[in-house]
Design a protein around this motif. Sequence first.
Motif, mmCIF file in Angstrom:
data_model
loop_
_atom_site.group_PDB
_atom_site.id
_atom_site.type_symbol
_atom_site.label_atom_id
_atom_site.label_comp_id
_atom_site.label_asym_id
_atom_site.label_seq_id
_atom_site.Cartn_x
_atom_site.Cartn_y
_atom_site.Cartn_z
ATOM 1 N N LYS A 176 48.875 29.410 -8.848
ATOM 2 C CA LYS A 176 48.618 30.863 -8.577
ATOM 3 C C LYS A 176 47.213 31.222 -9.111
ATOM 4 O O LYS A 176 46.832 30.740 -9.898
ATOM 5 N N GLU A 177 46.499 32.040 -8.187
ATOM 6 C CA GLU A 177 45.276 32.662 -8.552
ATOM 7 C C GLU A 177 45.197 34.458 -8.564
ATOM 8 O O GLU A 177 46.057 34.840 -7.932
ATOM 9 N N MET A 178 44.262 34.759 -9.162
ATOM 10 C CA MET A 178 43.879 36.094 -9.338
ATOM 11 C C MET A 178 42.536 36.297 -9.398
ATOM 12 O O MET A 178 41.734 35.702 -10.371
ATOM 13 N N LEU A 179 42.136 37.346 -8.481
ATOM 14 C CA LEU A 179 40.602 37.517 -8.606
ATOM 15 C C LEU A 179 40.363 38.546 -9.768
ATOM 16 O O LEU A 179 41.231 39.164 -10.264
ATOM 17 N N VAL A 180 39.062 38.195 -10.425
ATOM 18 C CA VAL A 180 38.773 38.989 -11.493
ATOM 19 C C VAL A 180 37.103 39.275 -11.271
ATOM 20 O O VAL A 180 36.714 38.692 -10.332
ATOM 21 N N GLU A 181 36.783 40.330 -11.941
ATOM 22 C CA GLU A 181 35.598 40.955 -11.777
ATOM 23 C C GLU A 181 34.612 40.162 -12.576
ATOM 24 O O GLU A 181 34.814 40.199 -13.870
#
Length: 476
Positions: free
Chosen positions: A376-381
């Motif tokens: 699973k992936e999650m975009l981060v700044e």
Amino acid sequence: FSKHKQTLENNLTNLVKRNSELENQMAKLIQICQQVEVNTAMHEAKLVEECDELVEIIRQRKQVIAVKIKESKVMKLRKLAQQIANCRQCLERSSALITQAEQSLKENDHARFLQTARNVAERVAMATASSQVLIPDVNLNEAFDNFALDFSREKKILEGLDYLTAPNPPSIRDELCTASHDTITVHWTSEDEFSVTSYELQYTIYTGQTNFISLYNSADSWMIVPNIKQNHYTVHGLQSGTRYIFFVKAINQAGSRNSEPARLKTNSQPFKLDPKTAHKKLRLSNDCLTMEKDESSLKKSHTPERFSGTGSYGAAGNVFIDSGCHYWEVLLGASTWYAIGVAYKSAPKNEWSGKNSSSWVFSRCNNNFMVRHDGKEMLVEASLQLRRLGVLLDYDNNSLSFYDAMNSQHIHTFEISFLLPVVPTFMIWNKSVMILSGLPVPDFVDGVASDFQEQQQQMGLCRQESPYLTGMKTCH
């Protein structure tokens, strides 16, 4: 009426309670007074005993010195008596010779005068020539020139006699203390350095408890280093990346006092890239601190430890971590496609890190930054100019955090219930990266980590489903 009666009863109850408290206080004060009387009597008796011992020592020394004076007197008088006897004997011989010479001079008979005068003249000439030998050398300064009575130092010591008290608390000098990954050198100062008999160093792992008095009294795992004579000490065999609490105790015959606590920490566990794990299309530097993508397939033997899948251009650190708080940085250079994090030893080597439940990574793919775990992936700044990535693995507190080290900014934190030791992992798909390990945890990272832990404790968060995105194919 009832209202006033109730008020009076309440006031009376409070007054009775107040009287009871006063009685308790008075009883305690009386007990303290009694203890003061006992302690005073004990110390007065001790004072008399100690002073009597001093007087006895002085009396004994007086006798010893008096005997030495008498012995010196006898020796010197004996020597002087011998010299007087020698002088008397010489004087008698000289007087007899003078008398004989005078009688010779009165002789009118020339024959007799010549007969005795020659002998007398020879003896007088001989006596005159040897007069310096016959006369004893008398030195009036020999009386006691090698014997002096000087008690000025002892008088000053006696005048300085006072009631000995426990030394003032020493002070740990944080700015002078140093650390490696398994040692901490503690430095301290003391205002009563000359009255301190020895120091004692005590330390234990810092558990986050802020009530140091309670911690000091309750902890069972305190380590003690006794009988330290200098004002610094190096403790060996510590856990890497771990915070410790230190106390220093100054000790003399009257008692001891502790310093204020000091929180000191060991550096992170140093490590390098393990060549046995590097993908065959990665080239490692001689110091095993830099990895570079190299399309020319090198002849490397295949082992279960080596990253081997198509596109799994990875390498692992040469250390497994199962405790402590560890920080390392990765110099990203011009690389725009990488994945950096940690993994269990059992994590598959033939797929990307983060694609399984045994690895956690921060990743960049061109202009996208994301964190990945269990597929699973999650975009981060993060900044496109990110060139120095900080990684904080707090194994004991179940967290893995990433930072923009150049700008002191927090990027993301994983909450992980670690079940096994983990190893740092690194993957790149272009350019090269360099690792810096064995670093102390920066202050800005400490602050962010503490705030994060406090926030989690206040919110009382339980583990929830991770808000990762699925199906992202940007870099696949």
